[in-house]
Design a protein around this motif. Structure first.
Motif, short mmCIF file in Angstrom:
data_model
loop_
_atom_site.label_atom_id
_atom_site.label_comp_id
_atom_site.label_asym_id
_atom_site.label_seq_id
_atom_site.Cartn_x
_atom_site.Cartn_y
_atom_site.Cartn_z
N GLY B 28 0.92 -1.06 0.05
CA GLY B 28 0.02 0.05 -0.11
C GLY B 28 0.85 1.24 -0.02
N GLU B 29 0.11 2.56 -0.27
CA GLU B 29 1.10 3.70 -0.60
C GLU B 29 1.65 4.09 0.99
N ALA B 30 2.66 4.85 1.08
CA ALA B 30 3.50 5.04 2.09
C ALA B 30 3.87 6.44 2.12
N SER B 31 4.19 7.20 3.03
CA SER B 31 5.01 8.55 3.23
C SER B 31 6.36 8.32 3.15
N VAL B 32 7.14 9.05 2.70
CA VAL B 32 8.80 9.27 2.85
C VAL B 32 9.12 8.86 4.39
N SER B 33 8.42 9.37 5.38
CA SER B 33 8.66 9.17 6.80
C SER B 33 8.41 7.71 7.19
N GLU B 34 7.33 7.03 6.74
CA GLU B 34 6.87 5.55 6.75
C GLU B 34 7.96 4.75 6.09
N THR B 60 5.18 6.35 -8.22
CA THR B 60 4.49 7.83 -8.52
C THR B 60 4.27 8.39 -7.23
N ARG B 61 4.29 9.74 -6.97
CA ARG B 61 4.05 10.47 -5.79
C ARG B 61 2.77 11.27 -5.96
N GLY B 62 2.13 11.18 -4.65
CA GLY B 62 0.77 12.21 -4.62
C GLY B 62 0.76 13.63 -4.67
N ARG B 63 -0.25 14.39 -4.78
CA ARG B 63 0.09 15.59 -4.73
C ARG B 63 -0.08 16.62 -3.70
N GLU B 64 -0.58 15.68 -2.49
CA GLU B 64 -0.68 16.38 -1.53
C GLU B 64 0.61 17.01 -0.82
N ALA B 65 0.46 18.43 -0.59
CA ALA B 65 1.94 19.11 -0.36
C ALA B 65 2.57 18.55 1.08
N TRP B 67 1.84 15.42 2.51
CA TRP B 67 2.13 13.98 2.68
C TRP B 67 3.09 13.31 1.40
N ARG B 68 2.25 13.80 0.37
CA ARG B 68 2.90 13.27 -1.04
C ARG B 68 3.21 11.73 -0.87
N PRO B 69 2.09 10.92 -0.71
CA PRO B 69 2.34 9.49 -0.74
C PRO B 69 2.84 8.61 -1.97
N CYS B 70 3.75 7.72 -1.70
CA CYS B 70 4.54 6.84 -2.66
C CYS B 70 3.64 5.82 -3.03
#
Lengths: 115, 115
Positions: B28-34, B60-65, B67-70
Motif C-alpha cells: 500500500g501507499e506510504a509517506s517518505v517518513s513511513e 509515483t507520488r501524490g500531490r498533497e503538499a 504528505w505526498r504518498p508514494c
C-alpha cells in the motif's frame, strides 16, 4: 554501491548491449568475436561487458585458451525473475481489482435510473 | 550510461534498499517518513532512492503538499519480468534437457551389461 548477488544481477541487466549479449547466448555458446560482430564495438569494449556479466554470474567462459566460448548461466536470471514475480503478481492483482471496479461501475450504470 | 526504459528499471532494482522500498509499497501507499522508519536512514537518503524509483517510473507520488504518498507502479516491473521471462524459459528448457540426459544415462545403466 551494494554488491549483493541480486543487485549485481540487476546492475548487469541495466545495459542494452549486455542484454543483447545474453539474448545471443540464449541461442548457444559464442566467442568474443562472434559476440562483437552484430554490435559496432571493439573487442575490448565487448570484453568489458563480458566481465560485468561474468562477475554477476550471468555467464561463464570456457577454458580453451584460443576460443574461451561464453555460456549463459540461467540461475541468476531465475532469482531475479523470482524477485520481480512477487511484484508482478501484485500488479496483476491490482489490475484485477481495477477490472472489478470498472465492472461494478458498468453494472451500476446498467441498473441506474439513466438507462 | 544508457537511459532506455528497461535499463532504468533494472538500474533502479540494483539496490537492496530500493527493492525493500518497493516491497513495502506493494502493501500500500506510504509517506517518505513511513518508508524511512524500518531503515536506519535519514529522510534525504530515502528521498534520493525515491527519486531514482520515480524517474524509472516504478513509483509515483501524490500531490498533497504535506504528505505526498508514494505508490508502486506495476508496469515497468511487468516489462522487466517479460524480458527475463524469455531467458528463464531458456533456463528451464536447459534444465529439462539435463533431466532428459540424466534419465537417458540411468536408463542406459539399467540396460547395460553391468546390471
Amino acid at each position: 554501491m551494494s554488491t549483493d548477488r541480486l543487485s549485481a544481477t540487476f546492475a548487469a541487466l541495466a545495459d542494452p548491449t549486455r542484454r543483447a549479449i545474453l539474448a545471443r547466448l540464449a541461442h548457444g555458446e559464442a566467442s568474443v568475436s562472434e559476440l562483437a560482430e552484430p554490435f559496432d564495438m571493439s573487442l575490448p569494449a565487448v570484453s568489458k561487458h563480458l566481465k560485468v556479466l561474468e562477475s554477476a554470474g550471468l555467464i561463464t567462459r570456457g577454458r580453451e585458451a584460443q576460443w574461451r566460448p561464453c555460456k549463459l548461466e540461467a540461475m541468476p536470471l531465475r532469482d531475479a525473475a523470482g524477485w520481480i514475480e512477487a511484484y508482478r503478481r501484485f500488479g496483476e492483482a491490482s489490475f484485477a481489482r481495477l477490472d472489478d471496479y470498472l465492472k461494478a461501475i458498468q453494472e451500476g450504470e446498467g441498473n441506474g435510473p439513466a438507462s
